[in-house]
Design an enzyme around this catalytic site. Structure first.
Site, mmCIF file in Angstrom:
data_model
loop_
_atom_site.group_PDB
_atom_site.id
_atom_site.type_symbol
_atom_site.label_atom_id
_atom_site.label_comp_id
_atom_site.label_asym_id
_atom_site.label_seq_id
_atom_site.Cartn_x
_atom_site.Cartn_y
_atom_site.Cartn_z
ATOM 1 C CG ASP A 89 -1.701 0.136 -11.594
ATOM 2 O OD1 ASP A 89 -1.102 -0.725 -12.248
ATOM 3 O OD2 ASP A 89 -1.152 0.824 -10.725
ATOM 4 C CG PHE A 93 0.608 7.116 -12.136
ATOM 5 C CD1 PHE A 93 0.224 8.448 -12.083
ATOM 6 C CD2 PHE A 93 1.611 6.690 -11.281
ATOM 7 C CE1 PHE A 93 0.824 9.336 -11.190
ATOM 8 C CE2 PHE A 93 2.213 7.556 -10.380
ATOM 9 C CZ PHE A 93 1.812 8.888 -10.348
ATOM 10 C CD GLN A 194 -6.682 10.879 -15.876
ATOM 11 O OE1 GLN A 194 -6.453 11.979 -15.369
ATOM 12 N NE2 GLN A 194 -6.089 9.770 -15.453
ATOM 13 C CG ASP A 271 -4.586 2.845 -5.139
ATOM 14 O OD1 ASP A 271 -3.362 2.829 -5.351
ATOM 15 O OD2 ASP A 271 -5.363 3.570 -5.795
ATOM 16 C CB CYS A 311 -2.031 -4.109 14.300
ATOM 17 S SG CYS A 311 -0.509 -3.377 14.939
ATOM 18 C CB CYS A 314 -0.293 -2.385 18.629
ATOM 19 S SG CYS A 314 0.091 -0.901 17.654
#
Length: 377
Positions: A89, A93, A194, A271, A311, A314
């Site tokens: 990015d 931000f 924006q 994301d 996963c 798990c």
């Protein structure tokens, strides 16, 4: 670079190709802010968790270790050991949310580092240079992020400035990619829409942004406090004006339900720090909704986090064990929880793609959009 394979309503099934490989879309990008996933998850782990695209942060890597250092070490792919597609990015931000006292001018932004307070300047050219040094496959344009709600006149002036900044980003990006020593000459630039929560500004800005030839287009400045329905309305207003042959990226979003709903509205890339951040506090996502593993009721629960999850966590560990790790303050708790949540998000987008391939996305949305927004019983 991008092709739409098929559609179902506004939802799109696509394929994005870049110098470091091909990603199937819709895709969730795993956030490795400083070249690492918070929670002690490495690039090697990302492969096992189904990650297709890794995302890192221009602002943070510029501050440390320094983008010049990363360049000398061969670029961010080599530095962090990730050989797949990567997006960085622009730092915009973070400049507006993390940095200290700042001054915005037409040239760019002067701000105080959140680390040591030193004064730094970043504008379109600087952001492009940093991202070129990092060598990502996708560089994001430098934009101004305004708070919601924002006064209309300020949001309008900000949109106009962001558009002028995009033109400068495009010129500098083209120049840098043509240099013989460019780390990744195949890097592409994404423009950012924006306009706060004003539909007319959003539509105008998207129309003008689309006139500048970019590798993809993003919708920024959402999921920052406005009601969810307002976010969906903005996406619906902007989407018809986004080039159909380029990827569409909804920045910083969101919950599993948000992703399903945004796919239904034509978005390809996502994301969010949510899966890793929530995991570090014991909040886990399952196909029946979310649960908080710190609760007492899991003390003797021998089941995996999600019986329907494949996963690595798990497959090997119980809810009771993970709860014990959290209560004991063991770092392993965060690592295992983050691994599960990232796998869940990558699996979510994989199942979305599978549903689109089969022409069954509408039924998938009907079954899971509301279910994944609630807490599991």
């Amino acid at each position: 670079m991008f092709r739409v394979i098929k559609t179902e309503g506004a939802a799109r099934r696509g394929e994005f190709t870049c110098p470091h490989g091909t990603a199937q879309t819709p895709v969730f990008m795993n956030v490795g802010t400083q070249g690492a996933i918070k929670g002690a998850v490495s690039a090697l782990d990302l492969k096992e968790l189904g990650c297709q695209i890794e995302l890192s942060n221009t602002y943070h890597l510029h501050l440390r270790p320094g983008d010049g250092v990363v360049r000398q070490l061969g670029g961010l792919h080599k530095f962090m050991g990730w050989d797949g597609p990567m997006l960085t990015d622009s730092g915009g931000f973070q400049v507006f949310s993390l940095a200290g006292l700042r001054k915005i001018t037409e040239e760019g932004v002067t701000f105080a580092s959140h680390i040591d307070g030193r004064r730094i300047f970043m504008g379109p050219e600087e952001s492009m240079a940093i991202q070129s040094n990092l060598g990502s496959d996708v560089a994001m344009a430098f934009d101004e992020c305004v708070e919601n709600p924002a006064p209309y006149d300020y949001a309008k002036a900000s949109c106009e400035r962001t558009l002028r900044w995009l033109e400068r980003c495009k010129a500098e990006h083209d120049r840098l990619c043509a240099l013989p020593d460019c780390v990744n000459p195949g890097q592409v630039l994404f423009g950012i829409n924006q306009g706060a929560t004003y539909e007319d500004l959003r539509v105008w800005h998207m129309k003008e942004t689309a006139k500048i030839d970019c590798g993809g287009y993003a919708i920024g400045g959402l999921a920052v406090g406005e009601p969810t329905e307002v976010m969906y309305q903005i996406i619906e207003a902007v989407e018809p004006h986004m080039p159909a042959d380029k990827p569409r990226y909804l920045m910083g979003v969101g919950t599993p339900s948000n992703i399903i709903e945004a796919v239904a509205r034509g978005v390809d890339f996502f994301d969010c720090v949510m899966p890793a951040r929530n995991a570090r506090h014991g909040k886990l996502f399952t196909w029946e909704g979310s649960l908080n593993l710190k609760n007492e009721r899991f003390k003797l629960d021998e089941r995996p986090i999600d019986p329907h999850c494949d996963c690595p966590v798990c497959q090997k560990f119980s809810r009771a064990y993970l709860r014990h790790l959290f209560v004991a303050g063991e770092m392993l708790a965060m690592r295992l929880a983050v691994m599960h949540n990232l796998y869940f998000y990558n699996e979510l987008t994989r199942r979305i793609r599978e549903a689109l391939d089969a022409g069954q996305f509408a039924s998938f949305r009907a079954e899971y959009s509301e279910k994944l927004a609630r807490r599991a019983d």
